[in-house]
Scaffold this motif. Structure first.
Motif, PDB file in Angstrom:
ATOM      1  N   LEU A 282       0.829  -1.205   0.000  1.00 37.24           N
ATOM      2  CA  LEU A 282       0.000   0.000   0.000  1.00 37.24           C
ATOM      3  C   LEU A 282       0.863   1.254   0.000  1.00 37.24           C
ATOM      4  O   LEU A 282       0.563   2.230  -0.701  1.00 37.24           O
ATOM      5  N   LEU A 283       1.949   1.233   0.764  1.00 40.81           N
ATOM      6  CA  LEU A 283       2.856   2.386   0.779  1.00 40.81           C
ATOM      7  C   LEU A 283       3.582   2.546  -0.548  1.00 40.81           C
ATOM      8  O   LEU A 283       3.776   3.659  -1.035  1.00 40.81           O
ATOM      9  N   ARG A 284       3.970   1.418  -1.148  1.00 45.35           N
ATOM     10  CA  ARG A 284       4.626   1.501  -2.452  1.00 45.35           C
ATOM     11  C   ARG A 284       3.659   2.046  -3.496  1.00 45.35           C
ATOM     12  O   ARG A 284       4.039   2.818  -4.384  1.00 45.35           O
ATOM     13  N   ALA A 285       2.397   1.651  -3.396  1.00 44.63           N
ATOM     14  CA  ALA A 285       1.386   2.169  -4.311  1.00 44.63           C
ATOM     15  C   ALA A 285       1.201   3.667  -4.128  1.00 44.63           C
ATOM     16  O   ALA A 285       0.970   4.400  -5.099  1.00 44.63           O
ATOM     17  N   SER A 286       1.316   4.144  -2.886  1.00 49.07           N
ATOM     18  CA  SER A 286       1.187   5.583  -2.643  1.00 49.07           C
ATOM     19  C   SER A 286       2.332   6.352  -3.278  1.00 49.07           C
ATOM     20  O   SER A 286       2.143   7.459  -3.785  1.00 49.07           O
ATOM     21  N   VAL A 287       3.546   5.766  -3.264  1.00 53.29           N
ATOM     22  CA  VAL A 287       4.686   6.398  -3.925  1.00 53.29           C
ATOM     23  C   VAL A 287       4.440   6.486  -5.428  1.00 53.29           C
ATOM     24  O   VAL A 287       4.673   7.527  -6.059  1.00 53.29           O
ATOM     25  N   PHE A 288       3.938   5.413  -6.007  1.00 57.14           N
ATOM     26  CA  PHE A 288       3.659   5.413  -7.441  1.00 57.14           C
ATOM     27  C   PHE A 288       2.581   6.440  -7.782  1.00 57.14           C
ATOM     28  O   PHE A 288       2.720   7.207  -8.738  1.00 57.14           O
ATOM     29  N   GLY A 289       1.497   6.467  -6.990  1.00 57.98           N
ATOM     30  CA  GLY A 289       0.421   7.413  -7.254  1.00 57.98           C
ATOM     31  C   GLY A 289       0.860   8.853  -7.132  1.00 57.98           C
ATOM     32  O   GLY A 289       0.490   9.702  -7.948  1.00 57.98           O
ATOM     33  N   ALA A 290       1.664   9.156  -6.110  1.00 58.00           N
ATOM     34  CA  ALA A 290       2.133  10.524  -5.915  1.00 58.00           C
ATOM     35  C   ALA A 290       3.113  10.949  -7.007  1.00 58.00           C
ATOM     36  O   ALA A 290       3.220  12.131  -7.321  1.00 58.00           O
ATOM     37  N   THR A 291       3.806   9.982  -7.613  1.00 61.31           N
ATOM     38  CA  THR A 291       4.789  10.313  -8.640  1.00 61.31           C
ATOM     39  C   THR A 291       4.147  10.549 -10.001  1.00 61.31           C
ATOM     40  O   THR A 291       4.465  11.523 -10.693  1.00 61.31           O
ATOM     41  N   VAL A 292       3.244   9.684 -10.408  1.00 54.74           N
ATOM     42  CA  VAL A 292       2.665   9.786 -11.751  1.00 54.74           C
ATOM     43  C   VAL A 292       1.406  10.639 -11.793  1.00 54.74           C
ATOM     44  O   VAL A 292       0.945  11.008 -12.872  1.00 54.74           O
TER      45      VAL A 292
END
Length: 216
Positions: free
Chosen positions: A63-73
């Motif tokens: 979930l945290l890794r997904a948040s990094v991806f979402g915040a980046t793209v």
């Protein structure tokens, strides 16, 4: 000449690279920590409590890794939105199925088949994650993330190989520190975790860089 005439192009490219590397480091660190802790718990003790604890750690890391991806793209939004929870759940399932395939088949054959299966699963997960989090240009991008998935799967195979096939460790001489004696022990599985982290960074760096460059 075109870059010199348009200095903004060079600045945008530099920003994309900085953002891509920063996001890749963050995603790789989270993935390495979550997968490493989960793998250590499951490999060390096969009980219901450790399995549940490992799944919880793995899901939180996803979930945290997904948040990094979402915040980046795109930009950081509600992580409890169903599609975003689905991306984290799918990533958790990828790792569980990988270890299940390797464990059920066993040996080098299990390692090879599990690596191939994880490559396919992660390719699907990366694609789903892009569609769940990305803005319109990201969602409709033609980039197929099979190379990042393969890199991450190779890192996972290095971790599993270190745990299964390498019986190696180095222990330092006892070091006296005030009233305690310190002994440093490095095992093969720990080095496997370092290799996994390196491949995780390479995988995410390639994925972020391709998306930021091809799908601005």
């Amino acid at each position: 000449m075109s870059v010199i005439r348009q200095p903004g192009v060079l600045g945008r490219t530099t920003r994309q690279r900085v953002v891509g590397i920063t996001a890749a480091l963050s995603a790789a660190a989270l993935e390495t920590l979550a997968v490493g802790l989960w793998f250590g718990l499951v490999a060390g003790s096969r009980t219901t409590s450790t399995a549940l604890a490992g799944l919880g750690i793995l899901f939180c890391g996803a979930l945290l890794r997904a948040s990094v991806f979402g915040a980046t793209v795109n930009h950081l939004q509600d992580l409890l939105e169903p599609r975003r929870l689905g991306a984290a759940t799918l990533l958790t399932a990828c790792w569980v199925l990988w270890l299940l395939v390797a464990d059920r088949i066993g040996g080098q054959a299990g390692l090879v088949l599990a690596t191939g299966a994880l490559t396919v699963l992660l390719t699907c997960q990366f694609t789903f994650e892009r569609r769940a989090f990305g803005r319109r240009s990201i969602r409709h991008c033609s980039f197929v993330p099979i190379v990042p998935a393969a890199l991450l799967a190779i890192g996972a195979s290095a971790l599993l190989s270190a745990a299964w096939f390498v019986d190696w460790s180095v222990t330092s001489p006892p070091l006296s520190v005030e009233f305690a004696t310190l002994i440093v022990r490095i095992e093969a599985v720990q080095l496997g975790g370092v290799v996994f982290g390196l491949f995780a960074f390479l995988a995410h760096q390639r994925r972020f860089q391709r998306l930021l460059e091809r799908c601005p």
